[in-house]
Design a protein around this motif. Structure first.
Motif, PDB file in Angstrom:
ATOM      1  N   VAL A 125       0.825  -1.202   0.000  1.00 56.36           N
ATOM      2  CA  VAL A 125       0.000   0.000   0.000  1.00 56.36           C
ATOM      3  C   VAL A 125       0.863   1.257   0.000  1.00 56.36           C
ATOM      4  O   VAL A 125       0.543   2.248  -0.653  1.00 56.36           O
ATOM      5  CB  VAL A 125      -0.971  -0.007   1.199  1.00 56.36           C
ATOM      6  CG1 VAL A 125      -1.727   1.312   1.290  1.00 56.36           C
ATOM      7  CG2 VAL A 125      -1.952  -1.169   1.078  1.00 56.36           C
ATOM      8  N   GLN A 183      -3.557  -3.751   6.123  1.00 55.53           N
ATOM      9  CA  GLN A 183      -4.515  -3.446   5.070  1.00 55.53           C
ATOM     10  C   GLN A 183      -4.471  -4.522   4.000  1.00 55.53           C
ATOM     11  O   GLN A 183      -3.425  -5.130   3.757  1.00 55.53           O
ATOM     12  CB  GLN A 183      -4.228  -2.072   4.454  1.00 55.53           C
ATOM     13  CG  GLN A 183      -4.368  -0.919   5.436  1.00 55.53           C
ATOM     14  CD  GLN A 183      -4.309   0.430   4.734  1.00 55.53           C
ATOM     15  OE1 GLN A 183      -4.741   0.572   3.594  1.00 55.53           O
ATOM     16  NE2 GLN A 183      -3.776   1.427   5.421  1.00 55.53           N
ATOM     17  N   PRO A 186      -5.148  -3.837  -2.520  1.00 60.24           N
ATOM     18  CA  PRO A 186      -6.248  -3.250  -3.293  1.00 60.24           C
ATOM     19  C   PRO A 186      -6.706  -4.185  -4.409  1.00 60.24           C
ATOM     20  O   PRO A 186      -5.924  -4.951  -4.968  1.00 60.24           O
ATOM     21  CB  PRO A 186      -5.625  -1.966  -3.863  1.00 60.24           C
ATOM     22  CG  PRO A 186      -4.545  -1.618  -2.894  1.00 60.24           C
ATOM     23  CD  PRO A 186      -3.982  -2.932  -2.440  1.00 60.24           C
ATOM     24  N   ARG A 280       1.606  -5.790  -7.751  1.00 58.70           N
ATOM     25  CA  ARG A 280       1.290  -4.364  -7.622  1.00 58.70           C
ATOM     26  C   ARG A 280       2.223  -3.617  -8.573  1.00 58.70           C
ATOM     27  O   ARG A 280       3.455  -3.763  -8.505  1.00 58.70           O
ATOM     28  CB  ARG A 280       1.510  -3.917  -6.180  1.00 58.70           C
ATOM     29  CG  ARG A 280       0.962  -2.531  -5.872  1.00 58.70           C
ATOM     30  CD  ARG A 280      -0.519  -2.505  -5.670  1.00 58.70           C
ATOM     31  NE  ARG A 280      -0.943  -1.244  -5.040  1.00 58.70           N
ATOM     32  CZ  ARG A 280      -2.090  -0.659  -5.292  1.00 58.70           C
ATOM     33  NH1 ARG A 280      -2.937  -1.199  -6.153  1.00 58.70           N
ATOM     34  NH2 ARG A 280      -2.416   0.469  -4.675  1.00 58.70           N
ATOM     35  N   ASP A 315      -0.234   4.960  -0.869  1.00 59.20           N
ATOM     36  CA  ASP A 315      -0.374   5.606   0.436  1.00 59.20           C
ATOM     37  C   ASP A 315       0.787   6.561   0.696  1.00 59.20           C
ATOM     38  O   ASP A 315       1.940   6.234   0.491  1.00 59.20           O
ATOM     39  CB  ASP A 315      -0.393   4.520   1.529  1.00 59.20           C
ATOM     40  CG  ASP A 315      -0.627   5.106   2.886  1.00 59.20           C
ATOM     41  OD1 ASP A 315      -1.124   6.222   2.982  1.00 59.20           O
ATOM     42  OD2 ASP A 315      -0.314   4.410   3.887  1.00 59.20           O
TER      43      ASP A 315
END
Length: 322
Positions: A125, A183, A186, A280, A315
């Motif tokens: 993130v 977290q 995504p 990612r 982030d």
């Protein structure tokens, strides 16, 4: 209290502790999955010290993984700042040492820099693409401010100036202390936004096979056709595999001034995923004098991402150190 109840109570207490705070020294060693993959890009091939490559999909050779080792090819990443405090600016310091333990002071310049430094959280993130400065004694340093507690991975991407030296990506663990809230990765998507820009992803990331990825940059619904060169290119792409953070550093097809590469809106890359799984992608591009980072989650070997869930920027903003 019986034995089974004691064990259950202890497990619940332990889970609560780790869900509340990330303490000193909680860096986790990488877990290697799917054999020994490595990034494949326009860097020189693997050094003789690397393991023999495995076999990818469709009979293709898959090179060993990048960023999973702290020592490789006779060089070691000596991270002198193994922990920082989340939310506080700190000076990240490290040295690259040769087989004799001497600090490396001679590097080849690649994309305008002697060394590229990537810092990413293990949940992928938070992301930073930094360019530290090197002192005469070989010590590198750069300010860093990590917004969240947890485990991070530091990647040093460089090529020694020694004759016949190949490009290396060495990795080391970094801990950011403080209240820890994990977290989820995504969800996959083919669209994202960052700093007022919209970025669309076309193409697939295929395991064990080179494939083209095209990213289109727009602002306010209009294609951006005047991207500025950033580190000698109109865009840079880093891919990290979820789980073990295997590192891929791919570069665009073409460069400014080659007579055929346009300054947007499309930026094209060729990449090879070392295995199936989730990745990612982090795209750096420059426009109107500022560097922006767009992030995507993709699945190699799976279905193409949906287009209705923008993912936002990484982030903490850009953090490029420029």
């Amino acid at each position: 209290m019986n034995t089974g109840l004691k064990i259950t109570t202890f497990a619940v207490a332990l889970a609560a502790t780790f869900g509340t705070a990330y303490g000193v020294g909680q860096g986790v060693d990488p877990v290697v999955a799917d054999g020994p993959p490595r990034h494949e890009d326009d860097h020189p091939g693997p050094s003789p010290e690397r393991a023999e490559p495995g076999r990818g999909h469709a009979g293709h050779d898959t090179p060993p993984a990048g960023g999973l080792q702290i020592s490789e090819g006779g060089y070691t990443l000596d991270l002198k700042t193994p922990r920082v405090t989340a939310g506080r600016r700190a000076d990240l310091r490290f040295t690259v040492r040769d087989a004799a333990g001497r600090a490396l002071t001679a590097y080849q310049r690649e994309h305008d820099k002697e060394l590229h430094l990537i810092v990413a959280s293990r949940d992928l993130v938070t992301y930073r693409h930094l360019h530290p400065t090197r002192a005469a004694d070989g010590t590198w340093s750069t300010p860093v401010d990590l917004p969240r507690a947890g485990g991070y991975r530091v990647f040093a991407d460089f090529t020694p100036a020694a004759k016949d030296a190949g490009n290396l990506t060495l990795g080391a663990d970094l801990a950011a202390t403080g209240p820890y809230r994990p977290q989820d990765l995504p969800a996959p998507s083919a669209e994202t936004t960052t700093g007022g820009y919209e970025v669309e992803l076309a193409g697939r990331l295929d395991p064990g096979r080179a494939s083209e990825l095209e990213l289109k940059v727009s602002r306010d619904g209009r294609p951006v056709t005047d991207l500025q060169p950033y580190l000698g290119a109109y865009g840079h792409l880093v891919a990290l595999r979820a789980g073990d953070l295997t590192y891929l550093h791919v570069h665009p097809n073409g460069e400014p001034g080659d007579g055929s590469t346009r300054p947007g809106p499309e930026i094209s890359f060729t990449a090879t995923a070392p295995s199936a799984g989730s990745y990612r992608l982090f795209l750096d591009f420059k426009h109107d004098g500022r560097v922006h980072t767009a992030a995507f989650t993709v699945r190699a070997g799976g279905t193409a991402p949906a287009t209705d869930t923008p993912q936002g920027h990484p982030d903490g903003g850009h953090g490029h150190g420029h």
